[in-house]
Scaffold this motif. Structure first.
Motif, PDB file in Angstrom:
ATOM      1  N   ALA A 229      83.078   3.925-100.591  1.00  0.00           N
ATOM      2  CA  ALA A 229      82.334   3.367 -99.286  1.00  0.00           C
ATOM      3  C   ALA A 229      81.006   3.945 -99.089  1.00  0.00           C
ATOM      4  O   ALA A 229      80.118   3.243 -98.626  1.00  0.00           O
ATOM      5  CB  ALA A 229      83.073   3.199 -98.286  1.00  0.00           C
ATOM      6  N   GLY A 230      80.684   5.155 -99.462  1.00  0.00           N
ATOM      7  CA  GLY A 230      79.417   5.757 -99.327  1.00  0.00           C
ATOM      8  C   GLY A 230      79.288   6.754-100.432  1.00  0.00           C
ATOM      9  O   GLY A 230      79.631   6.909-101.517  1.00  0.00           O
ATOM     10  N   LEU A 231      77.909   7.271-100.012  1.00  0.00           N
ATOM     11  CA  LEU A 231      77.352   8.329-101.150  1.00  0.00           C
ATOM     12  C   LEU A 231      78.109   9.473-101.520  1.00  0.00           C
ATOM     13  O   LEU A 231      78.274   9.834-102.508  1.00  0.00           O
ATOM     14  CB  LEU A 231      75.969   8.872-100.599  1.00  0.00           C
ATOM     15  N   GLN A 232      78.862   9.872-100.332  1.00  0.00           N
ATOM     16  CA  GLN A 232      79.756  10.902-100.649  1.00  0.00           C
ATOM     17  C   GLN A 232      80.775  10.898-101.829  1.00  0.00           C
ATOM     18  O   GLN A 232      81.197  11.515-102.588  1.00  0.00           O
ATOM     19  CB  GLN A 232      80.438  11.547 -99.501  1.00  0.00           C
ATOM     20  N   GLU A 233      81.346   9.690-101.626  1.00  0.00           N
ATOM     21  CA  GLU A 233      82.450   9.317-102.832  1.00  0.00           C
ATOM     22  C   GLU A 233      82.037   9.373-103.936  1.00  0.00           C
ATOM     23  O   GLU A 233      82.422   9.408-104.883  1.00  0.00           O
ATOM     24  CB  GLU A 233      83.348   8.117-102.107  1.00  0.00           C
ATOM     25  N   SER A 234      80.617   8.631-103.978  1.00  0.00           N
ATOM     26  CA  SER A 234      79.937   8.421-105.305  1.00  0.00           C
ATOM     27  C   SER A 234      79.429   9.882-105.978  1.00  0.00           C
ATOM     28  O   SER A 234      79.833  10.068-107.111  1.00  0.00           O
ATOM     29  CB  SER A 234      78.751   7.502-104.998  1.00  0.00           C
ATOM     30  N   LEU A 235      79.173  10.752-104.958  1.00  0.00           N
ATOM     31  CA  LEU A 235      78.766  12.093-105.610  1.00  0.00           C
ATOM     32  C   LEU A 235      79.966  12.798-106.249  1.00  0.00           C
ATOM     33  O   LEU A 235      80.088  13.432-107.294  1.00  0.00           O
ATOM     34  CB  LEU A 235      78.050  12.860-104.416  1.00  0.00           C
ATOM     35  N   VAL A 236      81.202  12.685-105.374  1.00  0.00           N
ATOM     36  CA  VAL A 236      82.533  13.365-105.878  1.00  0.00           C
ATOM     37  C   VAL A 236      82.813  12.480-107.392  1.00  0.00           C
ATOM     38  O   VAL A 236      82.911  13.529-108.420  1.00  0.00           O
ATOM     39  CB  VAL A 236      83.615  12.963-104.931  1.00  0.00           C
TER      40      VAL A 236
END
Length: 403
Positions: free
Chosen positions: A124-131
């Motif tokens: 849903a956000g950048l943090q999940e995409s970074l992971v």
């Protein structure tokens, strides 16, 4: 941890010659008048890929070894870093994979793919995409290109600071929108090395603000929420590299409301004829919120111009509402032929423009023979809104404004 040196930033500037544009700096009369000093706009919204991100992305990718480039690169981004990495990879003949949030704006998604990157939507956000991007790097051996927390990224973004000092030698303050701190830290490293007297100011959306708490704690602290239209600076937590630069070099960081973001974006569009995204508008909003606070001449970096047209229409309406350009009122009139026409004529005589009309006879509070008319009106500003309400009241109507 060492700060990125001005020599490293100068080397990045030489590397980027012919790859990026030296974006123009424009004097803003309207901002200068409102702030009581000279304000200039550094137009990175006119940069290739539509934002400053290509500077850091190309610098970082160029620094990879041939073996690293052969394995490809992977990045995570809400949009601008994605486009920068994709474009840089295409120039350097490297395969790029990008992870973006599931709600990423469609124009940014399409542009990233058009530069040749393989795009995956995760989280849903950048943090999940970074992971997801880090997991992909571990599985495939692709080089992870962080959106902000790397010295090469800061060196590339810092080239804007060198350009500003050349374009505006009398510069006294530079205002920079910030999320993770790559642009702010890089610009600060360049400017403070050459001109330590210049004030470097950060601007962050208050509903996605990790920096105030992080600086107070002396270490990166996650933002309590990420609920802002400025997706380009909606970063959960600064990194150690950017935190060191910002905490050491930046003079102050201000937060701005969503209403201030809308007003600033609308001002850029209407008065400067420049299309910017909400993240870029944060720097303009900080200057508007604190007129006279910063010594001039002031340079405001317009960090990007990649905005979804659908979001743009919402932001424009939001900005007009925040600026007092819309008025919603409920007016009670008699249910007789010609009453509505007479009301609308009175609205016209008061100089307001009707956007929408809702005529209702269904309400428990209505007396027999009365109707409620809900009007959405375009006005000339806050004082005109009050004039319209006063005029309708003086005409004998029961008016309920919804400011």
């Amino acid at each position: 941890m060492r700060l990125v040196s001005v020599d490293r930033i100068m080397a990045a500037r030489e590397l980027l010659a012919g790859v990026i544009r030296q974006t123009p700096i424009m004097h803003s009369r309207v901002l200068s008048e409102r702030c009581g000093g000279q304000v200039h706009l550094k137009c990175e919204n006119l940069q290739r890929t539509g934002s400053f991100k290509i500077r850091g992305a190309y610098t970082r990718l160029h620094g990879l070894t041939p073996e690293q480039r052969a394995r490809g690169v992977v990045a995570a981004s809400a949009g601008n870093h994605a486009q920068g990495v994709a474009y840089a990879a295409s120039l350097l003949d490297t395969r790029a994979t990008v992870f973006m949030p599931e709600g990423a704006p469609l124009p940014k998604l399409a542009a990233t793919r058009s530069y040749g990157a393989e795009v995956h939507l995760r989280g849903a956000g950048l943090q999940e995409s970074l992971v997801a991007a880090r997991e992909y790097a571990a599985e495939t051996g692709a080089e992870f290109i962080h959106p902000f927390d790397h010295p090469d990224i800061l060196a590339g973004q810092g080239t804007i600071g060198l350009e500003l000092l050349d374009q505006l030698p009398e510069l006294a303050t530079v205002v920079v929108a910030t999320g993770g701190g790559g642009l702010l830290g890089g610009v600060a490293a360049a400017v403070k090395a050459r001109r330590p007297d210049v004030r470097v100011i950060g601007a962050q959306a208050e509903s996605a603000a990790a920096w105030p708490a992080s600086l107070a704690a002396g270490a990166p602290v996650p933002a309590p929420e990420l609920r802002t239209m400025a997706d380009g600076i909606a970063v959960k937590e600064p990194g150690p590299v950017t935190f060191h630069h910002v905490s050491t070099l930046v003079d102050e960081i201000f937060t701005v409301s969503e209403e201030a973001l809308s007003r600033a974006l609308l001002l850029c569009l209407e008065r400067a004829k420049l299309l910017v995204e909400p993240a870029a508008a944060a720097a303009v909003a900080a200057v508007l919120d604190h007129p006279g606070r910063f010594p001039g001449p002031i340079a405001v970096i317009l960090s990007g111009g990649n905005i979804d047209p659908l979001l743009l229409s919402h932001v424009i309406q939001h900005g007009m509402t925040a600026g007092g350009r819309y008025l919603a009122v409920r007016v009670r009139i008699s249910d007789r032929p010609g009453s509505l026409a007479a009301l609308l004529a009175e609205v016209g005589e008061l100089g307001a423009n009707v956007i929408d009309v809702e005529h209702s006879r269904i309400s428990g509070a209505l007396a027999l023979g009365d109707v409620d008319v809900a009007l959405s009106l375009e006005t000339r500003g806050p004082s005109h809104r009050h004039e319209v309400v006063a005029g309708l009241t003086q005409a004998g109507h029961v008016v309920t404004p919804q400011f």
